[in-house]
Structure formats: C-alpha cells, structure tokens
Design a protein around this motif. Structure first.
Motif, PDB file in Angstrom:
ATOM      1  N   GLY A  93       0.819  -1.208   0.000  1.00  0.00           N
ATOM      2  CA  GLY A  93       0.000   0.000   0.000  1.00  0.00           C
ATOM      3  C   GLY A  93       0.856   1.262   0.000  1.00  0.00           C
ATOM      4  N   LEU A 115       4.155  -2.136  -2.892  1.00  0.00           N
ATOM      5  CA  LEU A 115       3.213  -2.759  -3.830  1.00  0.00           C
ATOM      6  C   LEU A 115       1.859  -2.094  -3.664  1.00  0.00           C
ATOM      7  CD1 LEU A 115       4.259  -6.441  -3.096  1.00  0.00           C
ATOM      8  CD2 LEU A 115       4.816  -5.117  -5.155  1.00  0.00           C
ATOM      9  N   HIS A 118      -3.470   0.165  -6.962  1.00  0.00           N
ATOM     10  CA  HIS A 118      -3.993   1.099  -7.956  1.00  0.00           C
ATOM     11  C   HIS A 118      -2.948   1.561  -8.959  1.00  0.00           C
ATOM     12  CE1 HIS A 118      -8.080   1.366  -6.857  1.00  0.00           C
ATOM     13  NE2 HIS A 118      -7.766   1.508  -5.586  1.00  0.00           N
ATOM     14  N   GLY A 122      -0.710   7.039  -3.242  1.00  0.00           N
ATOM     15  CA  GLY A 122      -1.262   8.081  -2.365  1.00  0.00           C
ATOM     16  C   GLY A 122      -2.446   7.642  -1.528  1.00  0.00           C
ATOM     17  N   GLY A 138      -8.782  13.487  -0.971  1.00  0.00           N
ATOM     18  CA  GLY A 138      -8.953  13.415   0.484  1.00  0.00           C
ATOM     19  C   GLY A 138      -8.448  14.650   1.190  1.00  0.00           C
ATOM     20  N   PRO A 139      -7.328  14.516   1.916  1.00  0.00           N
ATOM     21  CA  PRO A 139      -6.931  15.597   2.831  1.00  0.00           C
ATOM     22  C   PRO A 139      -6.587  16.904   2.138  1.00  0.00           C
ATOM     23  CG  PRO A 139      -5.164  13.967   2.626  1.00  0.00           C
ATOM     24  CD  PRO A 139      -6.379  13.398   1.933  1.00  0.00           C
ATOM     25  N   SER A 140      -6.938  18.004   2.818  1.00  0.00           N
ATOM     26  CA  SER A 140      -6.545  19.325   2.325  1.00  0.00           C
ATOM     27  C   SER A 140      -6.203  20.248   3.491  1.00  0.00           C
ATOM     28  CB  SER A 140      -7.664  19.941   1.491  1.00  0.00           C
ATOM     29  OG  SER A 140      -8.814  20.087   2.288  1.00  0.00           O
ATOM     30  N   LEU A 141      -6.416  19.761   4.719  1.00  0.00           N
ATOM     31  CA  LEU A 141      -6.107  20.586   5.895  1.00  0.00           C
ATOM     32  C   LEU A 141      -4.892  19.973   6.569  1.00  0.00           C
ATOM     33  CD1 LEU A 141      -7.069  22.907   7.732  1.00  0.00           C
ATOM     34  CD2 LEU A 141      -8.498  21.275   8.924  1.00  0.00           C
ATOM     35  N   LEU A 327      -5.884 -10.507   4.353  1.00  0.00           N
ATOM     36  CA  LEU A 327      -4.727 -10.943   3.553  1.00  0.00           C
ATOM     37  C   LEU A 327      -3.985 -12.106   4.208  1.00  0.00           C
ATOM     38  CD1 LEU A 327      -3.162  -7.480   2.547  1.00  0.00           C
ATOM     39  CD2 LEU A 327      -4.626  -8.963   1.165  1.00  0.00           C
ATOM     40  N   PHE A 350     -17.983   7.939   3.400  1.00  0.00           N
ATOM     41  CA  PHE A 350     -18.046   9.308   2.878  1.00  0.00           C
ATOM     42  C   PHE A 350     -19.011   9.436   1.699  1.00  0.00           C
ATOM     43  CE2 PHE A 350     -13.987   9.015   4.891  1.00  0.00           C
ATOM     44  CZ  PHE A 350     -13.643  10.288   5.297  1.00  0.00           C
ATOM     45  N   HIS A 469     -15.682   5.053  -2.530  1.00  0.00           N
ATOM     46  CA  HIS A 469     -14.616   5.189  -1.534  1.00  0.00           C
ATOM     47  C   HIS A 469     -13.965   3.829  -1.255  1.00  0.00           C
ATOM     48  CE1 HIS A 469     -12.871   7.970   1.394  1.00  0.00           C
ATOM     49  NE2 HIS A 469     -12.724   6.912   2.156  1.00  0.00           N
ATOM     50  N   ARG A 475     -10.676   0.128   0.991  1.00  0.00           N
ATOM     51  CA  ARG A 475     -10.910   0.153   2.436  1.00  0.00           C
ATOM     52  C   ARG A 475     -12.184  -0.596   2.772  1.00  0.00           C
ATOM     53  NH1 ARG A 475      -7.608   4.009   4.981  1.00  0.00           N
ATOM     54  NH2 ARG A 475      -8.852   3.627   6.818  1.00  0.00           N
ATOM     55  N   VAL A 514      -3.223  12.828   8.469  1.00  0.00           N
ATOM     56  CA  VAL A 514      -1.905  12.763   7.834  1.00  0.00           C
ATOM     57  C   VAL A 514      -0.754  12.718   8.849  1.00  0.00           C
ATOM     58  CG1 VAL A 514      -0.326  14.051   6.330  1.00  0.00           C
ATOM     59  CG2 VAL A 514      -2.711  13.719   5.667  1.00  0.00           C
ATOM     60  N   VAL A 517      -0.583   9.159  10.376  1.00  0.00           N
ATOM     61  CA  VAL A 517      -0.159   8.044   9.520  1.00  0.00           C
ATOM     62  C   VAL A 517       1.314   8.193   9.137  1.00  0.00           C
ATOM     63  CG1 VAL A 517      -2.498   7.631   8.687  1.00  0.00           C
ATOM     64  CG2 VAL A 517      -0.948   8.944   7.259  1.00  0.00           C
TER      65      VAL A 517
END
Ligand SMILES: Cc1cc2nc3c(=O)[nH]c(=O)nc-3n(C[C@H](O)[C@H](O)[C@H](O)COP(=O)(O)OP(=O)(O)OC[C@H]3O[C@@H](n4cnc5c(N)ncnc54)[C@H](O)[C@@H]3O)c2cc1C
Length: 543
Positions: A93, A115, A118, A122, A138-141, A327, A350, A469, A475, A514, A517
């Motif tokens: 991922g 690996l 997609h 990201g 997704g994130p912007s803040l 998995l 979402f 999503h 997910r 962010v 993670v």
C-alpha cells in the motif's frame, strides 16, 4: 462555539458518539443576523513555490462520475509482473503511511518495495485530473509543514530526511457556518478569542481558556519528542491525542496553516521521489492477495497475478486492520488478534462532491476551507449534519484551468455504508440514492459559494459514494478508520502477533489524519533498523 476549532479538526478524526460539541446555550446568538459579518477570508501568504502548471495525470475517477461521459472502470486491480520480485522489506500500500515507511527504509539503505493495487500512489491522499481540473481526493487541511519548531510535523520530518520539500501557501482561517450564523474562524492565540467573544460571549472565552490550560502542558510534553525519534509507542486516548496535537499547533503565536501550492498530490510526488532517490521501488497495479507465512513468520506476499514476492526482513501492511486480516491465512493468526480486529468499531464512510466551475460562479472573497453544521442537536457525527468543503484553487497554482476553481465537499466519515451495501452501481436505484444523499453537500456548497453559484454552470460534477470510496481506496466498508474510543480501548500500534509482520497507517496510530499516519510509517521504519542507524539519521537530519 468554542468548538469551531475542534470542528475543523473533524476532518482529521473519526466520529465519536461521545464527542458532543455544543455552543453554550445562554450566550449563543439565535439568528443569522445576530452573527458578525464574515470578514474577508484566508489572509494568504505564499511561502515559497513554483508556478508549475497542473501535472499531467491520467483520469483516476472512473466510477466517481455523475456525468455519463466518464467511463466506469473494472473493479479488479490491474496486476502486472514485478521486476526483481524480492526485497528486504515489502510495504503493502502506498498511502502516506506506507510511503513514509518506505521512504525512511530506503534512506536507511534497506531494499524496499512498495506494492500498490492502484494505478497511482497516495491512497486517501491521491489526486486526479479531469478536464484539466486537478482534484484532491482526500486531505486538504495540513496544519504546518515545518519539520521543527512549534509546528513540527512528522510528515515534514520524513520529507526532510529524504531531502524533499513541498512548496506551500500559508493561511490562517476557515469559514464556519452554524445554525446561528456564519463567521471566519482564525487560528492563533488572540483572534479566535475575539471571534469567540463577539459571536458567543465572555463565558465561552473563559471556557476555551480553561480547555487550553489543560491541553497546552500536555502538548508541550508531546512536542518535546520529535516524531521521527520514536521507535515504538503504546497509545490510547485517541481524541485527547488529536486535541493535544492540533491545539498546540493552532493556538500558539505565529502558527499558520499551509496548503501545497500544487495540491495534495505534490506531497505524494515528493515522497515517491524520495523513495526512488534512495533506491526504493514502487510497483503500481500490484494488488497483494495474500501475505505469505512460513514457520510462523511473514516472508513475502502473493500478488493477484499469482506472482510471489519474497521479503527477507519484513512485510509492512499499510492496508486497514480489517483489510490486513483478510490478507492473512486464517490459521496463521491468533484467535485473540482476529477477535480484537473484528470487534474494533469502524467509522462510517463518505459522500464526496468534486466540482470544477468558473471563478465568477462564486463569491469574491472565497477562502479555502468551509465547515457547515446544520443542527447542533444531531452532533458533529450526525447523519448528513456536517459538510466540509475545500476550494484549494484559491491558494494553489495551476490546480484548475485559468479563471476556474476546483472544489471538494464531503460528509466526514458519517455516511453509513449499510445504505449502499449491495447496490448495483449501474442501477437506477443507485443513481437515485446518489442524488438524494448528495443534496446536503450541494446545499452546503451553495451556502459557502454565495448567490452567484449555480449547479448548472459547473464544468465538472462528480459524486462519490461509500462504494466509490471502498473501491478506490481499498478500504473495508469504505471506512474512514477505527472509531476507537478514548479511555476504552487503544490503537493496536505497529507490531502484530506474527513475527516480521508490521502495520502502519490510520489503523495503528491515534488521531487518524496525515500527521498520525506519517508518524506510524516512520515508527515502523525506525523499528526495523538498529538504534545506531536510527540515531545516525536523527543526527544527519539535525533532530
Ligand atoms: C475525504 C477525506 C478527507 C480527509 N481530510 C484530511 C485532512 O484534511 N487532513 C488530514 O490530516 N487527514 C485527512 N484525512 C485522513 C487522511 O487522509 C488519512 O488518514 C490518510 O491519508 C490515510 O493514510 P494511510 O497511510 O493510512 O493509508 P490509505 O490512504 O488508506 O492508503 C492505503 C493504500 O493501500 C493500498 N492497498 C490496500 N490494500 C492493498 C493490497 N491488498 N494490495 C496493494 N495495495 C493495497 C490502497 O490502494 C491504498 O493506496 C482525510 C481522509 C479522507 C478520506
């Protein structure tokens, strides 16, 4: 009303049933006319930056579309052969957690291979182009991107270690729309208190100060330890962790918010560049079907194509805890671990709305972030109650064609997957539900953009659902992440009961978001090398 800052951080954290944010009743203004007029939004200071135009990216949103001209994409991953199918460490991922982990491992001279299912890296933070509009998914803040000082940020520390940086624009406010009215909420130690007093009253200011008195000493302790120096950590009290982190950043003198000038995809580009610079590899369209366990240890993976890729030292999963469990061969996992993962409550999913439209189609003083709360009684995690909106083209360069804006609105982890489960994405029923459930986002956008906005005049209109999503981010049930309740349970951390198998990402570290993670990926990388290698890196980076 003192809750507006916490509301903004709502984008960064899972809904919690006990997280009740209410304006103090006695002082709350009761009509929108009682609220102060919004000031001009987002004092913008371009900190640094290039003016590079939209990066050329392939269209990534097949299936998101409300517009029949965009093709649907086959659900299955596009597996391809991986060259040299072995590595010291395999990372499953390429979310920000996986990329931070791989970047640091490469920096530590480990042979690392990421690996990714997609065709682009990201995960939740990937960006995509449609008709010249470069959207964030997704994130912007992001708060600030500094690697040290009062806003020291784990992602910035990883980028520092990789010799990479992300040019950003800085700003200091976001618009809040609540039932009582609307106001511009500014960060920093003084302006927010003025807003609070004007909008709610002196009691709210006192309440806010008491909260900060409790939180700031904790944040001083938390910030005393640079995230890059952590090797392994037990954690609990997820909401407290989030508040300690965010409030320390947002309510100290001189703090600013930052947004990458070239969109959130620039963060991913920088991480991927850093990985490759230090000899790491990224294989896209490489869906992992199974983690291989031999003699009780994780020794590699089997791809959907059937190819086996061996890992000499470790396998790190950046997939969610539920997806990682799927998995693993069932007989390799201790019962207690399985039960714990299965019993971990999930945040919901979402609804997304991505729009491209004329600058003229919006109010002139448009800022980047907007938070709309429809009803305090429903709580911020209530169904269709809160909508977050970002318009990054007011700060970024070349994110939209000249004279145009991009906008991403979403219901933050509050859309029930069960409403969508089993629906055929091509059915009339699905389309109808999409129309119904996106209405709350359209209304919020109309409120934020003002009377000049017209739905009909948008160049791009994309509605995403929990099925979108789930599919695009791989997910489980399209979840935002674990809804672990502070004080009742803990995040599992990065180690697993299976030797040589580690996890990073939003299932492992309190706070989701962010910074969390990025820190989780760094912790795994640090844990996989010796203490001396770890401290040499800290010395080299100057932390
Ligand atoms: C709409 C939205 C808005 C957000 N806003 C903010 C914000 O403003 N600020 C903030 O800080 N945070 C925000 N967040 C949260 C933040 O974006 C996420 O917490 C973070 O990006 C998750 O990163 P991750 O490393 O856990 O992994 P993910 O982003 O979930 O990535 C995991 C990757 O693993 C891949 N994968 C999974 N299974 C396999 C497999 N079997 N084989 C190969 N690859 C696989 C997936 O394809 C994916 O690319 C937001 C999230 C969303 C969805």
């Amino acid at each position: 009303m003192a809750a507006s800052a916490a509301l903004a951080s709502r984008a960064l954290q899972p809904p919690r049933r006990h997280f009740a944010l209410r304006p103090p009743r006695s002082r709350a203004a009761t009509t929108s006319t009682a609220a102060p007029r919004p000031r001009r939004q987002g004092a913008l200071a371009v900190a640094a930056g290039s003016t590079r135009c939209c990066r050329a990216r392939a269209v990534a949103t097949e299936g998101l579309s409300a517009d029949p001209s965009f093709p649907e994409r086959d659900d299955r991953a596009l597996s391809g052969p991986v060259e040299r199918p072995e590595a010291d460490v395999i990372v499953i991922g390429s979310g920000i957690g996986g990329l931070c982990c791989a970047g640091l491992l490469a920096r530590y001279n480990q042979d690392v291979l990421v690996l990714e299912s997609h065709d682009r890296p990201g995960g939740a933070a990937h960006s995509f182009d449609i008709k010249g509009f470069n959207f964030d998914s997704g994130p912007s803040l992001f708060s600030g991107f500094q690697s040290r000082g009062p806003q020291a940020n784990p992602l910035a520390q990883v980028l520092d270690a990789l010799g990479e940086s992300v040019p950003c624009a800085s700003y200091d406010s976001w618009m809040v729309y609540v039932p009582e009215g609307q106001f511009l909420s500014r960060i920093g130690p003084t302006d927010f208190l003025k807003d609070l007093e004007a909008f709610v009253g002196v009691d709210a200011v006192q309440e806010w100060k008491r909260l900060l008195d409790a939180v700031i000493p904790m944040s001083a302790v938390a910030m005393a330890l640079p995230p890059l120096s952590i090797r392994g950590v037990k954690s609990d009290g997820a909401l407290s962790a989030e508040m300690v982190y965010m409030f320390a950043e947002w309510y100290k003198p001189g703090c600013m918010l930052e947004y990458p000038l070239e969109g959130s995809g620039a963060i991913i580009d920088a991480l991927v560049r850093g990985i490759k610079k230090f000899g790491g590899r990224l294989a896209l369209r490489s869906h992992v079907e199974k983690i291989l366990i031999e003699n009780g240890r994780a020794v590699g993976v089997k791809l959907q194509s059937g190819q086996i890729v061996r890992a000499k030292k470790a396998v790190v999963s950046n997939a969610s805890m539920w997806d990682t469990l799927d998995l693993l061969p069932s007989d390799a996992v201790p019962r207690s671990y399985k039960d714990k993962v299965k019993a971990t409550p999930q945040c919901e999913s979402f609804m997304h709305l991505h729009l491209g439209f004329d600058v003229e189609n919006a109010r002139e003083d448009l800022g980047i972030h907007h938070i709309v709360v429809n009803d305090w009684n429903k709580g911020v995690d209530g169904d269709q109650n809160v909508v977050l909106i970002s318009v990054p083209s007011v700060l970024g360069n070349g994110l939209a064609p000249p004279g145009k804006h991009i906008l991403h609105a979403y219901t933050p982890g509050t859309e029930p997957f069960s409403l969508w489960e089993g629906l055929d994405r091509k059915s009339a029923e699905y389309r109808k539900l999409k129309e119904e459930r996106s209405e709350v986002m359209w209304k919020a956008v109309e409120l934020a953009l003002g009377p000049r906005f017209s739905r009909e005049k948008c160049d791009v209109k994309l509605v995403g659902t929990p099925l979108t999503h789930k599919r695009f981010l791989r997910r489980n049930r399209g979840t935002y992440g674990p809804a672990i309740k502070a004080g009742e349970a803990t995040f599992p951390g990065q180690a697993t009961p299976i030797p040589q198998l580690f996890c990073c990402g939003d299932s492992t570290f309190p706070g989701i978001g962010v910074p969390a993670v990025a820190a989780s990926g760094a912790i795994v990388a640090n844990t996989l090398v010796s203490v001396s290698q770890h401290s040499e890196l800290l010395d080299a980076v100057g932390i």
